[in-house]
Scaffold this motif. Structure first.
Motif, PDB file in Angstrom:
ATOM      1  N   THR A 163       0.837  -1.202   0.000  1.00 43.44           N
ATOM      2  CA  THR A 163       0.000   0.000   0.000  1.00 43.44           C
ATOM      3  C   THR A 163       0.871   1.252   0.000  1.00 43.44           C
ATOM      4  N   ARG A 164       0.247   2.393  -0.238  1.00 43.28           N
ATOM      5  CA  ARG A 164       0.977   3.660  -0.160  1.00 43.28           C
ATOM      6  C   ARG A 164       1.516   3.858   1.255  1.00 43.28           C
ATOM      7  N   THR A 165       0.728   3.496   2.268  1.00 44.86           N
ATOM      8  CA  THR A 165       1.163   3.640   3.654  1.00 44.86           C
ATOM      9  C   THR A 165       2.428   2.830   3.911  1.00 44.86           C
ATOM     10  N   GLU A 166       2.479   1.626   3.364  1.00 43.09           N
ATOM     11  CA  GLU A 166       3.663   0.780   3.530  1.00 43.09           C
ATOM     12  C   GLU A 166       4.874   1.376   2.813  1.00 43.09           C
ATOM     13  N   LEU A 167       4.637   1.934   1.623  1.00 43.97           N
ATOM     14  CA  LEU A 167       5.737   2.569   0.892  1.00 43.97           C
ATOM     15  C   LEU A 167       6.243   3.796   1.638  1.00 43.97           C
ATOM     16  N   LYS A 227       8.579   2.811   4.435  1.00 42.82           N
ATOM     17  CA  LYS A 227       9.905   2.402   3.964  1.00 42.82           C
ATOM     18  C   LYS A 227      10.737   3.616   3.551  1.00 42.82           C
ATOM     19  N   VAL A 228      10.101   4.566   2.869  1.00 38.56           N
ATOM     20  CA  VAL A 228      10.810   5.776   2.438  1.00 38.56           C
ATOM     21  C   VAL A 228      11.234   6.593   3.655  1.00 38.56           C
ATOM     22  N   LYS A 229      10.312   6.752   4.601  1.00 36.01           N
ATOM     23  CA  LYS A 229      10.607   7.539   5.808  1.00 36.01           C
ATOM     24  C   LYS A 229      11.776   6.938   6.585  1.00 36.01           C
ATOM     25  N   ASN A 230      11.866   5.615   6.568  1.00 32.84           N
ATOM     26  CA  ASN A 230      12.925   4.914   7.280  1.00 32.84           C
ATOM     27  C   ASN A 230      14.285   5.053   6.596  1.00 32.84           C
ATOM     28  N   SER A 231      14.278   5.476   5.324  1.00 28.25           N
ATOM     29  CA  SER A 231      15.504   5.537   4.522  1.00 28.25           C
ATOM     30  C   SER A 231      16.145   6.921   4.483  1.00 28.25           C
ATOM     31  N   VAL A 232      15.389   7.957   4.902  1.00 23.10           N
ATOM     32  CA  VAL A 232      15.876   9.334   4.766  1.00 23.10           C
ATOM     33  C   VAL A 232      15.617  10.157   6.027  1.00 23.10           C
ATOM     34  N   TYR A 237      12.340  13.651   3.815  1.00 19.42           N
ATOM     35  CA  TYR A 237      11.020  13.031   3.718  1.00 19.42           C
ATOM     36  C   TYR A 237       9.951  14.077   3.397  1.00 19.42           C
ATOM     37  N   GLN A 238      10.037  15.245   4.035  1.00 14.34           N
ATOM     38  CA  GLN A 238       9.066  16.311   3.758  1.00 14.34           C
ATOM     39  C   GLN A 238       9.177  16.775   2.304  1.00 14.34           C
ATOM     40  N   HIS A 239      10.403  16.861   1.800  1.00 12.58           N
ATOM     41  CA  HIS A 239      10.610  17.204   0.389  1.00 12.58           C
ATOM     42  C   HIS A 239       9.948  16.159  -0.507  1.00 12.58           C
ATOM     43  N   ILE A 240      10.146  14.891  -0.188  1.00 11.68           N
ATOM     44  CA  ILE A 240       9.581  13.798  -0.982  1.00 11.68           C
ATOM     45  C   ILE A 240       8.057  13.892  -1.018  1.00 11.68           C
ATOM     46  N   LEU A 241       7.441  14.176   0.116  1.00 10.16           N
ATOM     47  CA  LEU A 241       5.978  14.326   0.157  1.00 10.16           C
ATOM     48  C   LEU A 241       5.530  15.491  -0.733  1.00 10.16           C
ATOM     49  N   GLY A 242       6.319  16.577  -0.728  1.00 15.06           N
ATOM     50  CA  GLY A 242       6.004  17.718  -1.587  1.00 15.06           C
ATOM     51  C   GLY A 242       6.114  17.368  -3.058  1.00 15.06           C
ATOM     52  N   VAL A 243       7.124  16.554  -3.398  1.00 13.24           N
ATOM     53  CA  VAL A 243       7.298  16.134  -4.788  1.00 13.24           C
ATOM     54  C   VAL A 243       6.131  15.252  -5.210  1.00 13.24           C
ATOM     55  N   GLU A 244       5.708  14.356  -4.321  1.00 12.61           N
ATOM     56  CA  GLU A 244       4.551  13.507  -4.664  1.00 12.61           C
ATOM     57  C   GLU A 244       3.317  14.364  -4.931  1.00 12.61           C
ATOM     58  N   GLN A 245       3.082  15.349  -4.075  1.00 19.26           N
ATOM     59  CA  GLN A 245       1.918  16.223  -4.240  1.00 19.26           C
ATOM     60  C   GLN A 245       1.953  16.929  -5.597  1.00 19.26           C
ATOM     61  N   ALA A 246       3.121  17.462  -5.957  1.00 17.69           N
ATOM     62  CA  ALA A 246       3.271  18.143  -7.248  1.00 17.69           C
ATOM     63  C   ALA A 246       3.124  17.156  -8.402  1.00 17.69           C
ATOM     64  N   ASP A 257      14.002  10.039  -4.280  1.00 22.00           N
ATOM     65  CA  ASP A 257      15.155  10.344  -3.410  1.00 22.00           C
ATOM     66  C   ASP A 257      15.377   9.268  -2.346  1.00 22.00           C
ATOM     67  N   TYR A 258      14.832   8.086  -2.568  1.00 25.89           N
ATOM     68  CA  TYR A 258      14.928   6.997  -1.593  1.00 25.89           C
ATOM     69  C   TYR A 258      16.377   6.733  -1.169  1.00 25.89           C
ATOM     70  N   ALA A 259      17.296   6.789  -2.126  1.00 24.76           N
ATOM     71  CA  ALA A 259      18.708   6.473  -1.847  1.00 24.76           C
ATOM     72  C   ALA A 259      19.579   7.713  -1.642  1.00 24.76           C
ATOM     73  N   LYS A 260      18.974   8.870  -1.570  1.00 20.59           N
ATOM     74  CA  LYS A 260      19.713  10.142  -1.543  1.00 20.59           C
ATOM     75  C   LYS A 260      20.753  10.223  -0.427  1.00 20.59           C
ATOM     76  N   GLU A 261      20.471   9.620   0.720  1.00 23.17           N
ATOM     77  CA  GLU A 261      21.350   9.787   1.871  1.00 23.17           C
ATOM     78  C   GLU A 261      22.241   8.568   2.134  1.00 23.17           C
TER      79      GLU A 261
END
Length: 197
Positions: free
Chosen positions: A14-18, A21-26, A31-40, A63-67
């Motif tokens: 699900t999106r919640t599961e994704l 995983k993303v939040k745990n990686s960055v 993460y806030q930037h990623i949410l903004g990119v999804e919205q756009a 940006d999953y692997a950005k850090e």
């Protein structure tokens, strides 16, 4: 985008599961930037009658692997026999091109259209799909971005996707040149295709 809208065709969950995983990686800031990119990206996808789920997933993982560390990126380049020239670059390029391999392995996303959008989101490409353009532009115009002419970039993003690609490409290259930054060769190809008329 609600989790019920994920069909599991592109991500096995699900999106919640994704999101977890993303939040745990960055970091939280990333993460806030990623949410903004999804919205756009979802907004641009709707305007261009493109698959919302693909746009959402590609934006959430761009940006999953950005850090990740330079050592991890170099190991992936070597282990997966990617172009050896990649070893001469840095995170700016790696988190897209090499990051797509990490996404495939860790998130089990196999869809090449989504993975290519991740690969191309920093320097674009001569030939870009609609999804490539959506993620490339959404990353540039998400609401957290602050730079001169950002409002022009946003107006273009939500009115003409190709013009938005051209605007972003030109302004990014101008910035790199003005700061004596290194320009990845594919960025020149992107410029020649999308900016030069």
């Amino acid at each position: 985008m609600s989790e019920q809208e994920y069909s599991r065709k592109y991500f096995p969950g699900t999106r919640t599961e994704l999101l977890a995983k993303v939040k745990n990686s960055v970091s939280n800031k990333r993460y806030q930037h990623i949410l903004g990119v999804e919205q756009a990206a979802v907004r641009i996808a709707k305007l261009n009658k493109f698959n919302i789920e693909k746009a959402s997933i590609a934006a959430l993982v761009h940006d999953y692997a950005k850090e990740r560390s330079a050592e991890e990126f170099k190991k992936v380049i070597t282990d997966k026999n990617l172009d050896a020239d990649l070893l001469n670059w840095n995170n700016y390029l790696w988190h897209g091109v090499v990051g797509a391999e990490i996404i495939k392995d860790e998130l089990h996303i196999e869809n090449e259209e989504i993975l290519n959008a991740v690969r191309r989101h920093t320097v674009g490409a001569e030939n870009m799909t609609i999804l490539d353009k959506i993620v490339y532009v959404a990353d540039y115009v998400e609401n957290g971005r602050v730079f001169p002419d950002v409002n022009i970039a946003r107006t273009l993003a939500y009115s003409n996707l190709d013009d938005a690609v051209a605007f972003e490409t030109k302004h990014t290259l101008e910035y790199l040149i003005s700061t004596n930054g290194v320009v990845y060769p594919d960025a020149i190809l992107t410029y020649n295709k999308w900016v030069v008329k």
